[in-house]
Design a protein around this motif. Sequence first.
Motif, PDB file in Angstrom:
ATOM      1  N   PRO A  11       0.811  -1.212   0.000  1.00  0.00           N
ATOM      2  CA  PRO A  11       0.000   0.000   0.000  1.00  0.00           C
ATOM      3  C   PRO A  11       0.844   1.260   0.000  1.00  0.00           C
ATOM      4  N   SER A  12       0.292   2.298  -0.577  1.00  0.00           N
ATOM      5  CA  SER A  12       0.907   3.610  -0.464  1.00  0.00           C
ATOM      6  C   SER A  12       1.022   3.916   1.024  1.00  0.00           C
ATOM      7  N   GLY A  13       2.196   4.277   1.490  1.00  0.00           N
ATOM      8  CA  GLY A  13       2.404   4.572   2.898  1.00  0.00           C
ATOM      9  C   GLY A  13       2.926   3.382   3.694  1.00  0.00           C
ATOM     10  N   LYS A  16       7.605   1.560   1.227  1.00  0.00           N
ATOM     11  CA  LYS A  16       8.450   1.054   0.132  1.00  0.00           C
ATOM     12  C   LYS A  16       9.650   1.984  -0.125  1.00  0.00           C
ATOM     13  N   ASP A  17       9.353   3.266  -0.289  1.00  0.00           N
ATOM     14  CA  ASP A  17      10.449   4.202  -0.578  1.00  0.00           C
ATOM     15  C   ASP A  17      11.451   4.271   0.575  1.00  0.00           C
ATOM     16  N   SER A  18      10.928   4.334   1.806  1.00  0.00           N
ATOM     17  CA  SER A  18      11.816   4.408   2.979  1.00  0.00           C
ATOM     18  C   SER A  18      12.700   3.174   3.052  1.00  0.00           C
ATOM     19  N   ARG A  36      15.121   3.561 -10.886  1.00  0.00           N
ATOM     20  CA  ARG A  36      14.626   4.917 -10.607  1.00  0.00           C
ATOM     21  C   ARG A  36      13.351   5.126 -11.426  1.00  0.00           C
ATOM     22  N   ARG A  37      12.246   5.371 -10.737  1.00  0.00           N
ATOM     23  CA  ARG A  37      10.974   5.476 -11.445  1.00  0.00           C
ATOM     24  C   ARG A  37      10.794   6.840 -12.111  1.00  0.00           C
ATOM     25  N   VAL A  38      10.016   6.823 -13.184  1.00  0.00           N
ATOM     26  CA  VAL A  38       9.584   8.054 -13.838  1.00  0.00           C
ATOM     27  C   VAL A  38       8.125   8.240 -13.454  1.00  0.00           C
ATOM     28  N   THR A  40       4.594  11.043 -13.067  1.00  0.00           N
ATOM     29  CA  THR A  40       3.985  12.336 -13.439  1.00  0.00           C
ATOM     30  C   THR A  40       3.498  13.083 -12.198  1.00  0.00           C
ATOM     31  N   ARG A  41       4.185  12.866 -11.065  1.00  0.00           N
ATOM     32  CA  ARG A  41       3.833  13.579  -9.837  1.00  0.00           C
ATOM     33  C   ARG A  41       4.397  15.005  -9.920  1.00  0.00           C
ATOM     34  N   SER A  42       3.734  15.963  -9.243  1.00  0.00           N
ATOM     35  CA  SER A  42       4.288  17.320  -9.291  1.00  0.00           C
ATOM     36  C   SER A  42       5.587  17.341  -8.482  1.00  0.00           C
ATOM     37  N   ASN A  70       5.170  -0.084 -17.271  1.00  0.00           N
ATOM     38  CA  ASN A  70       4.547   1.171 -16.837  1.00  0.00           C
ATOM     39  C   ASN A  70       3.083   0.945 -16.507  1.00  0.00           C
ATOM     40  N   TRP A  71       2.571   1.772 -15.594  1.00  0.00           N
ATOM     41  CA  TRP A  71       1.173   1.636 -15.165  1.00  0.00           C
ATOM     42  C   TRP A  71       0.623   2.996 -14.770  1.00  0.00           C
ATOM     43  N   TYR A  72      -0.681   3.000 -14.555  1.00  0.00           N
ATOM     44  CA  TYR A  72      -1.386   4.227 -14.172  1.00  0.00           C
ATOM     45  C   TYR A  72      -2.151   3.917 -12.894  1.00  0.00           C
ATOM     46  N   SER A  77       0.956   8.468 -13.696  1.00  0.00           N
ATOM     47  CA  SER A  77       1.604   7.448 -14.525  1.00  0.00           C
ATOM     48  C   SER A  77       2.979   7.159 -13.947  1.00  0.00           C
ATOM     49  N   TYR A  78       3.322   5.885 -13.937  1.00  0.00           N
ATOM     50  CA  TYR A  78       4.604   5.429 -13.385  1.00  0.00           C
ATOM     51  C   TYR A  78       5.321   4.598 -14.452  1.00  0.00           C
ATOM     52  N   GLY A  79       6.610   4.826 -14.634  1.00  0.00           N
ATOM     53  CA  GLY A  79       7.365   4.047 -15.610  1.00  0.00           C
ATOM     54  C   GLY A  79       8.671   3.545 -15.017  1.00  0.00           C
ATOM     55  N   GLY A  98       7.049  -1.421  -7.209  1.00  0.00           N
ATOM     56  CA  GLY A  98       6.009  -1.762  -8.180  1.00  0.00           C
ATOM     57  C   GLY A  98       4.598  -1.434  -7.745  1.00  0.00           C
ATOM     58  N   SER A  99       3.660  -1.935  -8.539  1.00  0.00           N
ATOM     59  CA  SER A  99       2.233  -1.707  -8.294  1.00  0.00           C
ATOM     60  C   SER A  99       1.538  -3.049  -8.119  1.00  0.00           C
ATOM     61  N   ARG A 100       0.649  -3.133  -7.134  1.00  0.00           N
ATOM     62  CA  ARG A 100      -0.132  -4.366  -6.953  1.00  0.00           C
ATOM     63  C   ARG A 100      -1.042  -4.594  -8.151  1.00  0.00           C
ATOM     64  N   GLY A 101      -1.621  -3.498  -8.668  1.00  0.00           N
ATOM     65  CA  GLY A 101      -2.533  -3.630  -9.809  1.00  0.00           C
ATOM     66  C   GLY A 101      -1.830  -4.174 -11.043  1.00  0.00           C
ATOM     67  N   TYR A 102      -0.542  -3.884 -11.169  1.00  0.00           N
ATOM     68  CA  TYR A 102       0.215  -4.282 -12.357  1.00  0.00           C
ATOM     69  C   TYR A 102       0.861  -5.662 -12.173  1.00  0.00           C
ATOM     70  N   ALA A 145      -8.893   3.115   0.552  1.00  0.00           N
ATOM     71  CA  ALA A 145      -9.967   2.337  -0.074  1.00  0.00           C
ATOM     72  C   ALA A 145      -9.370   1.392  -1.125  1.00  0.00           C
ATOM     73  N   ARG A 146      -8.413   1.889  -1.885  1.00  0.00           N
ATOM     74  CA  ARG A 146      -7.747   1.043  -2.898  1.00  0.00           C
ATOM     75  C   ARG A 146      -7.062  -0.134  -2.194  1.00  0.00           C
ATOM     76  N   ASN A 147      -6.462   0.162  -1.053  1.00  0.00           N
ATOM     77  CA  ASN A 147      -5.772  -0.878  -0.301  1.00  0.00           C
ATOM     78  C   ASN A 147      -6.725  -1.967   0.177  1.00  0.00           C
TER      79      ASN A 147
HETATM   80  O1  LIG Z   1      -1.339  -0.732  -7.581  1.00  0.00           O
HETATM   81  P1  LIG Z   1      -0.831  -0.173  -6.287  1.00  0.00           P
HETATM   82  O2  LIG Z   1      -0.098  -1.190  -5.481  1.00  0.00           O
HETATM   83  O3  LIG Z   1      -1.835   0.594  -5.483  1.00  0.00           O
HETATM   84  O4  LIG Z   1       0.308   0.859  -6.666  1.00  0.00           O
HETATM   85  C1  LIG Z   1       0.076   1.936  -7.508  1.00  0.00           C
HETATM   86  C2  LIG Z   1       1.144   2.952  -7.314  1.00  0.00           C
HETATM   87  O5  LIG Z   1       0.927   3.528  -6.023  1.00  0.00           O
HETATM   88  C3  LIG Z   1       2.092   3.533  -5.310  1.00  0.00           C
HETATM   89  O6  LIG Z   1       2.682   4.742  -5.574  1.00  0.00           O
HETATM   90  P2  LIG Z   1       2.364   6.086  -4.806  1.00  0.00           P
HETATM   91  O7  LIG Z   1       1.976   7.141  -5.742  1.00  0.00           O
HETATM   92  O8  LIG Z   1       1.516   5.901  -3.622  1.00  0.00           O
HETATM   93  O9  LIG Z   1       3.765   6.427  -4.369  1.00  0.00           O
HETATM   94  P3  LIG Z   1       4.597   5.646  -3.325  1.00  0.00           P
HETATM   95  O10 LIG Z   1       5.413   4.653  -4.030  1.00  0.00           O
HETATM   96  O11 LIG Z   1       5.431   6.690  -2.771  1.00  0.00           O
HETATM   97  O12 LIG Z   1       3.635   5.017  -2.408  1.00  0.00           O
HETATM   98  C4  LIG Z   1       2.896   2.369  -5.847  1.00  0.00           C
HETATM   99  O13 LIG Z   1       4.272   2.572  -5.639  1.00  0.00           O
HETATM  100  C5  LIG Z   1       2.523   2.299  -7.298  1.00  0.00           C
HETATM  101  O14 LIG Z   1       3.406   2.966  -8.149  1.00  0.00           O
END
Ligand SMILES: O=P(O)(O)OC[C@H]1O[C@H](OP(=O)(O)OP(=O)(O)O)[C@H](O)[C@@H]1O
Length: 189
Positions: A11-13, A16-18, A36-38, A40-42, A70-72, A77-79, A98-102, A145-147
Motif C-alpha cells: 500500500p501507499s504509505g 516502500k520508498d523508505s 529509478r521510477r519516472v 507524473t507527480r508534481s 509502466n502503469w497508471y 503514470s509510473y514508468g 512496483g504496483s499491486r494492480g500491475y 480504499a484502494r488498499n
Molecule cells: O497498484 P498499487 O499497489 O496501489 O500501486 C500503484 C502505485 O501507487 C504507489 O505509488 P504512490 O503514488 O503511492 O507512491 P509511493 O510509491 O510513494 O507510495 C505504488 O508505488 C505504485 O506505483
Amino acid sequence: MNGRMIYLIGPSGSGKDSLLDSARDALAAQGCRIARRVITRSADAQGEAAEVVDPDTFARLEAEGAFAMNWYANGLSYGIPRVVDEWLSAGDDVLVNGSRGYLPEARRRYPHMLAVLLTVDHHVLRQRLHARSRESAEEIEARLARNAGFAETLMTGESDDLCLLDNSGSLAQTRERLLKLIAEHRLPD
Ligand SMILES: O=P(O)(O)OC[C@H]1O[C@H](OP(=O)(O)OP(=O)(O)O)[C@H](O)[C@@H]1O
Ligand SMILES: Nc1ncnc2c1ncn2[C@@H]1O[C@H](COP(=O)(O)OP(=O)(O)O)[C@@H](O)[C@H]1O
C-alpha cells in the motif's frame, strides 16, 4: 536474463520508498540495483528519488518504448526505465518499487521474479499517510480504499507466490529481513 527481478509492492504509505532508501547501500553491496521510477507527480510533492515528468513527456517516452514496465494508478503514470533489462542481462539483480494492480502483467514479463508484499497494520498505515502529509485527506482516503480492495485478493491466498514482509515495526528490522529474503531466494534451474 541472468539477474533477478525483485518486485516490491504494498500500500501507499507502507514504507516502500523508505525501505529502499535505507537498504540502498547494502543492496548495492550484494549486487542489487534499484530502478529509478519516472512519475507524473508534481515536483514539489516528490518524496523520493524519482524522475518527475509531465504527462505529455510520459506519453512520448512510453510511445518511444522507453519503459520496461509502466502503469497508471492514483491519478499518476509510473514508468520503469528500459535500462533495467540491460542490468538483468549483465547479471545484476534489479529491485523495482512496483504496483499491486500491475502484478499480473509484471509476472508475465518477468516470470521468475521475486514478488515481495510489504504489509502494515491498517491503523498504522493511516497514521503514516497522515504523518507523511504528501497527499490531501481525500487522496489518503482514496488510497486506503484502494488498499482494502487489494487486501481481499492479495492477502487471501489468491496469489500464493508472494513473500510477505511486515513493516509495522522498525524500519531497520524490515530492512534486515528484506536483505535476508533476497539473499536466500534463488532462481529456478
Ligand atoms: O497498484 P498499487 O499497489 O496501489 O500501486 C500503484 C502505485 O501507487 C504507489 O505509488 P504512490 O503514488 O503511492 O507512491 P509511493 O510509491 O510513494 O507510495 C505504488 O508505488 C505504485 O506505483
Ligand atoms: N518502519 C517504519 N516505522 C515508522 N515509520 C515508517 C516506517 N516505514 C516508513 N515509515 C514512514 O511512513 C511514511 C510512508 O513511507 P513511504 O516510504 O513514503 O511509503 P510508500 O513508499 O510505500 O508510499 C513515511 O513518512 C515514512 O517515514
